[in-house]
Motif scaffolding. Structure first.
Motif, mmCIF file in Angstrom:
data_model
loop_
_atom_site.group_PDB
_atom_site.id
_atom_site.type_symbol
_atom_site.label_atom_id
_atom_site.label_comp_id
_atom_site.label_asym_id
_atom_site.label_seq_id
_atom_site.Cartn_x
_atom_site.Cartn_y
_atom_site.Cartn_z
ATOM 1 N N VAL A 59 0.892 -0.655 -0.018
ATOM 2 C CA VAL A 59 0.177 -0.061 -0.465
ATOM 3 C C VAL A 59 0.815 1.011 0.343
ATOM 4 O O VAL A 59 0.639 2.566 -0.626
ATOM 5 C CB VAL A 59 -0.378 -0.285 1.454
ATOM 6 N N ILE A 60 2.196 1.596 0.807
ATOM 7 C CA ILE A 60 2.897 2.653 1.176
ATOM 8 C C ILE A 60 3.248 2.252 -0.675
ATOM 9 O O ILE A 60 3.456 3.964 -1.069
ATOM 10 C CB ILE A 60 3.567 2.076 2.532
ATOM 11 N N SER A 61 4.202 1.579 -0.766
ATOM 12 C CA SER A 61 4.699 2.053 -1.901
ATOM 13 C C SER A 61 3.530 1.989 -3.558
ATOM 14 O O SER A 61 4.179 2.971 -4.149
ATOM 15 C CB SER A 61 5.587 0.203 -2.890
ATOM 16 N N SER A 62 2.369 1.722 -3.132
ATOM 17 C CA SER A 62 2.013 2.115 -4.333
ATOM 18 C C SER A 62 1.855 3.538 -4.251
ATOM 19 O O SER A 62 1.137 4.489 -5.327
ATOM 20 C CB SER A 62 0.060 1.352 -4.436
ATOM 21 N N TYR A 63 0.778 3.802 -2.930
ATOM 22 C CA TYR A 63 1.170 5.806 -2.822
ATOM 23 C C TYR A 63 2.348 6.272 -2.797
ATOM 24 O O TYR A 63 1.662 6.954 -4.004
ATOM 25 C CB TYR A 63 0.951 5.694 -1.448
ATOM 26 N N VAL A 104 -0.669 14.901 -2.425
ATOM 27 C CA VAL A 104 -1.411 13.965 -1.622
ATOM 28 C C VAL A 104 -1.858 12.835 -1.463
ATOM 29 O O VAL A 104 -1.691 12.051 -0.309
ATOM 30 C CB VAL A 104 -2.699 14.238 -2.032
ATOM 31 N N TYR A 105 -0.636 11.917 -2.484
ATOM 32 C CA TYR A 105 -0.241 10.902 -1.731
ATOM 33 C C TYR A 105 0.731 10.836 -1.216
ATOM 34 O O TYR A 105 0.801 9.376 -0.690
ATOM 35 C CB TYR A 105 -0.552 10.177 -3.584
ATOM 36 N N PHE A 106 2.041 11.572 -1.580
ATOM 37 C CA PHE A 106 2.881 10.922 -0.154
ATOM 38 C C PHE A 106 2.362 11.313 1.303
ATOM 39 O O PHE A 106 3.262 11.101 2.300
ATOM 40 C CB PHE A 106 4.081 12.035 -0.374
ATOM 41 N N ASN A 107 1.694 12.545 1.485
ATOM 42 C CA ASN A 107 1.091 12.415 2.494
ATOM 43 C C ASN A 107 0.245 10.573 2.774
ATOM 44 O O ASN A 107 -0.116 10.116 4.098
ATOM 45 C CB ASN A 107 0.259 13.411 2.857
ATOM 46 N N LYS A 108 -0.679 10.164 1.498
ATOM 47 C CA LYS A 108 -1.131 8.633 2.022
ATOM 48 C C LYS A 108 -0.144 7.524 2.633
ATOM 49 O O LYS A 108 -0.419 6.976 3.630
ATOM 50 C CB LYS A 108 -2.113 9.031 0.847
ATOM 51 N N ALA A 109 0.812 7.607 1.547
ATOM 52 C CA ALA A 109 1.910 7.130 1.846
ATOM 53 C C ALA A 109 3.033 7.026 3.477
ATOM 54 O O ALA A 109 2.529 5.899 3.980
ATOM 55 C CB ALA A 109 3.546 7.164 0.748
ATOM 56 N N LEU A 110 2.873 8.351 3.528
ATOM 57 C CA LEU A 110 2.880 8.323 4.911
ATOM 58 C C LEU A 110 2.382 8.342 5.984
ATOM 59 O O LEU A 110 2.832 7.741 7.307
ATOM 60 C CB LEU A 110 3.862 10.183 5.489
ATOM 61 N N ALA A 131 0.276 5.766 6.320
ATOM 62 C CA ALA A 131 -0.018 4.360 6.103
ATOM 63 C C ALA A 131 1.956 3.564 6.715
ATOM 64 O O ALA A 131 1.387 2.899 7.683
ATOM 65 C CB ALA A 131 -0.044 3.954 4.450
ATOM 66 N N SER A 132 2.899 4.360 6.587
ATOM 67 C CA SER A 132 4.113 4.252 7.216
ATOM 68 C C SER A 132 3.649 3.886 8.658
ATOM 69 O O SER A 132 4.450 3.320 9.342
ATOM 70 C CB SER A 132 5.047 5.036 7.060
ATOM 71 N N TYR A 133 3.052 5.311 9.128
ATOM 72 C CA TYR A 133 2.842 4.950 10.383
ATOM 73 C C TYR A 133 1.544 4.627 10.800
ATOM 74 O O TYR A 133 2.161 3.628 12.877
ATOM 75 C CB TYR A 133 1.883 6.793 10.737
ATOM 76 N N VAL A 134 0.537 3.943 10.969
ATOM 77 C CA VAL A 134 0.382 3.261 10.944
ATOM 78 C C VAL A 134 0.755 1.414 10.789
ATOM 79 O O VAL A 134 0.213 1.037 12.258
ATOM 80 C CB VAL A 134 -1.468 3.099 10.154
ATOM 81 N N GLN A 135 1.375 0.993 9.859
ATOM 82 C CA GLN A 135 1.260 0.416 9.640
ATOM 83 C C GLN A 135 3.598 0.051 10.616
ATOM 84 O O GLN A 135 4.336 -0.816 10.247
ATOM 85 C CB GLN A 135 2.558 -0.422 8.764
ATOM 86 N N LYS A 136 3.602 1.344 11.445
ATOM 87 C CA LYS A 136 4.769 1.051 11.767
ATOM 88 C C LYS A 136 6.405 0.620 11.309
ATOM 89 O O LYS A 136 7.197 0.076 11.596
ATOM 90 C CB LYS A 136 4.636 0.402 13.919
ATOM 91 N N LEU A 138 11.388 2.623 7.413
ATOM 92 C CA LEU A 138 11.993 2.766 5.996
ATOM 93 C C LEU A 138 10.902 3.750 5.473
ATOM 94 O O LEU A 138 11.872 4.421 4.762
ATOM 95 C CB LEU A 138 12.450 1.437 5.923
ATOM 96 N N TRP A 139 10.034 3.601 5.323
ATOM 97 C CA TRP A 139 8.880 2.807 4.513
ATOM 98 C C TRP A 139 8.953 5.069 4.609
ATOM 99 O O TRP A 139 8.778 6.028 4.312
ATOM 100 C CB TRP A 139 7.801 2.977 4.044
ATOM 101 N N GLU A 140 8.859 5.558 5.994
ATOM 102 C CA GLU A 140 8.306 6.800 6.802
ATOM 103 C C GLU A 140 10.079 7.696 6.350
ATOM 104 O O GLU A 140 9.558 8.967 5.910
ATOM 105 C CB GLU A 140 8.520 6.922 8.715
ATOM 106 N N GLY A 141 11.214 7.515 6.244
ATOM 107 C CA GLY A 141 11.971 7.400 5.927
ATOM 108 C C GLY A 141 12.464 8.212 3.971
ATOM 109 O O GLY A 141 12.306 10.015 4.401
ATOM 110 N N ILE A 142 12.313 7.295 3.913
ATOM 111 C CA ILE A 142 11.681 7.776 2.057
ATOM 112 C C ILE A 142 10.711 8.277 1.814
ATOM 113 O O ILE A 142 10.979 9.510 0.733
ATOM 114 C CB ILE A 142 12.152 5.932 1.087
ATOM 115 N N VAL A 143 9.671 8.624 2.358
ATOM 116 C CA VAL A 143 8.186 9.485 2.275
ATOM 117 C C VAL A 143 8.451 10.397 2.763
ATOM 118 O O VAL A 143 8.948 11.479 1.699
ATOM 119 C CB VAL A 143 7.259 8.848 2.415
#
Length: 497
Positions: A1-5, A23-29, A31-36, A39-44
């Motif tokens: 999900v994070i990767s898709s956003y 908008v989609y970067f914030n959705k990805a961010l 989602a990274s918070y929800v999934q803890k 790694l994705w948090e830093g990338i986004v």
């Protein structure tokens, strides 16, 4: 999900639809918070920070980029950390916070050394070099800026070539695949059409004879189709083999690049050792000389005291001068600035001249310096200054590591392989086996004191090897610990041809 956003956001960013990308970067961010997922948090956050930087929203971009650097380092993603840290440097420059920009630049340079020079990470090198160029341009240090600008152009060119090569391979593969698919579709359509005809004929014919004819025709058509399919399959097989061959070539090129990286790494290690030797052997005598000058300026050193220390001071200056000269010679030989000027040389004459030059040095230490067989030697083709430097260095080393009343013999003999073999043999303290193995490598070694406390430079044997090899010869050593050493080298003779 994070990767898709994240991917959707990157697509919008590439098409310059920045609002949709955010908008989609914030959705990805979120989602990274929800999934803890740190790694994705830093990338986004790094991606969002880059957009804010481009929009000159520096106060919002800076913490996001710094967070990306922190998380990337936690996962040892040094290339990603360098990319975000480069944007941090540019923000500091834009805010005229030059001290922070310099600290971040030094930190970025440290991280860059942990990244191997491979195609996928060349982008980090290019980004760092471009940022360094901008930094020095801002400080009006144009010479350094120009150097980093050239490094950036080379790295950027290498990265673009890497991307271009990947795109070309992908296009070729896709093109061949689509051609084969179209061929298969045509054959399938043709086979289906033929099958339809056969069914129509089969249902139309009412007699057994016509049914037999239809069966025979179907059998024939099937064989024709199978033959064509076999031909197509063979072609596909050949294409696959060609693709495998291309992949093998890419693998070989990758191995070659890795080999070059290893050679570069070894060269950097060698230079580190060189500067370590210089800092040790050059700094100390200069510091002592500065101290004596300071005492003289403050009238804390009398003439009598000065005369007592002058001999030791002269020895220190001689050692420092020798180190400087050998360092210059070595540096010239490494960068190709030291040219070889060969002439016809008489081996007996240059040996005798070198012995005469060093005779007083040997006598002062109580060492017998003599020559062996030097008769009927052919002339050699070599640079006179270089060969004399080799002989002086090797004989000086023999004197340095010999004791009083010991002897040193210098000989030269004609060898069957059209060479003259020079030997410098001593009965001194010899060399330990583990040290012999490291001699004549492509780097200087830390010098050791002689039997009378003489100091060396550490560059002598390296220069000897460089000079002998550049004149077409070879050099080696034989030694027995506490019994003496024999240094040998060859030079090519001038033949009738």
């Amino acid at each position: 999900v994070i990767s898709s956003y994240n991917t959707m956001a990157l697509i919008f960013q590439k098409t310059e639809k920045i609002d949709s990308a955010l908008v989609y970067f914030n959705k990805a961010l979120q989602a990274s918070y929800v999934q803890k997922n740190r790694l994705w948090e830093g990338i986004v956050k790094g991606n969002i920070g880059s957009i804010y930087y481009n929009q000159k929203r520096y106060e919002e971009a800076l913490p996001l980029l710094q967070k990306d650097v922190e998380i990337s380092l936690g996962y040892k993603l040094y290339a990603n950390a360098v990319l975000s840290l480069s944007d941090v440097i540019l923000i500091h420059l834009a805010q005229k916070n030059y001290a922070e920009a310099q600290n971040s630049l030094l930190r970025c340079d440290t991280l860059l050394k942990k990244i191997e020079w491979i195609a996928v990470d060349i982008r980090a090198y290019a980004k760092f070099y471009e940022t360094s160029a901008i930094y020095y341009e801002t400080l009006q240090a144009y010479e350094q800026a120009s150097r980093y600008r050239r490094l950036y152009e080379d790295a950027d060119k290498a990265y673009r070539k890497y991307i271009k090569d990947i795109d070309i391979q992908r296009i070729k593969f896709r093109y061949n695949y689509e051609l084969k698919q179209r061929d298969i579709e045509k054959l399938t359509e043709k086979a289906a059409l033929q099958q339809t005809y056969l069914y129509i004929i089969g249902f139309a014919l009412a007699t057994v004879i016509l049914m037999i004819i239809v069966l025979v025709q179907r059998f024939y058509q099937k064989n024709v189709l199978m033959a064509r399919l076999r031909t197509q399959n063979e072609q596909i097989k050949q294409n696959n083999e060609q693709l495998l061959l291309n992949m093998e070539q890419i693998t070989q090129q990758t191995q070659m690049i890795e080999s070059q990286n290893q050679a570069l790494y070894a060269s950097n290690l060698s230079k580190d050792k060189i500067f370590s030797l210089i800092s040790h052997d050059l700094r100390s005598p200069l510091a002592r000389l500065k101290g004596i000058v300071g005492l003289l300026q403050d009238d804390l050193l009398s003439i009598v005291e000065l005369q007592k220390i002058l001999p030791a001071l002269e020895n220190n200056l001689d050692s420092t001068l020798n180190l400087t000269e050998e360092l210059l010679y070595w540096a010239k030989s490494q960068i190709g600035g030291l040219q070889v000027h060969p002439t016809l040389l008489n081996p007996s004459l240059i040996v005798q001249q070198t012995i005469d030059y060093l005779q007083k040095t040997a006598e002062a230490k109580g060492i017998l310096l003599s020559k062996g067989s030097l008769l009927d030697l052919p002339v050699v083709w070599a640079d006179e200054n270089m060969i004399k430097a080799v002989l002086r260095n090797l004989i000086n080393n023999a004197i340095k590591f010999s004791n009083k009343n010991e002897s040193i013999i210098i000989t030269a003999d004609y060898e069957p392989q059209d060479t003259v073999l020079f030997k410098i043999s001593d009965t001194g303290i010899g060399i330990k086996p583990e040290i012999v193995e490291t001699m004549f490598k492509n780097e200087p070694v830390r010098s050791t004191q002689g039997t009378a406390g003489e100091k060396g430079t550490g560059f002598g044997l390296t220069l000897c090897k460089d000079f002998v090899v550049q004149n077409g010869g070879q050099i080696w050593v034989k030694s027995t610990w506490r019994k003496g050493s024999e240094f040998c080298f060859t030079l090519p003779v001038v033949t009738a041809n």
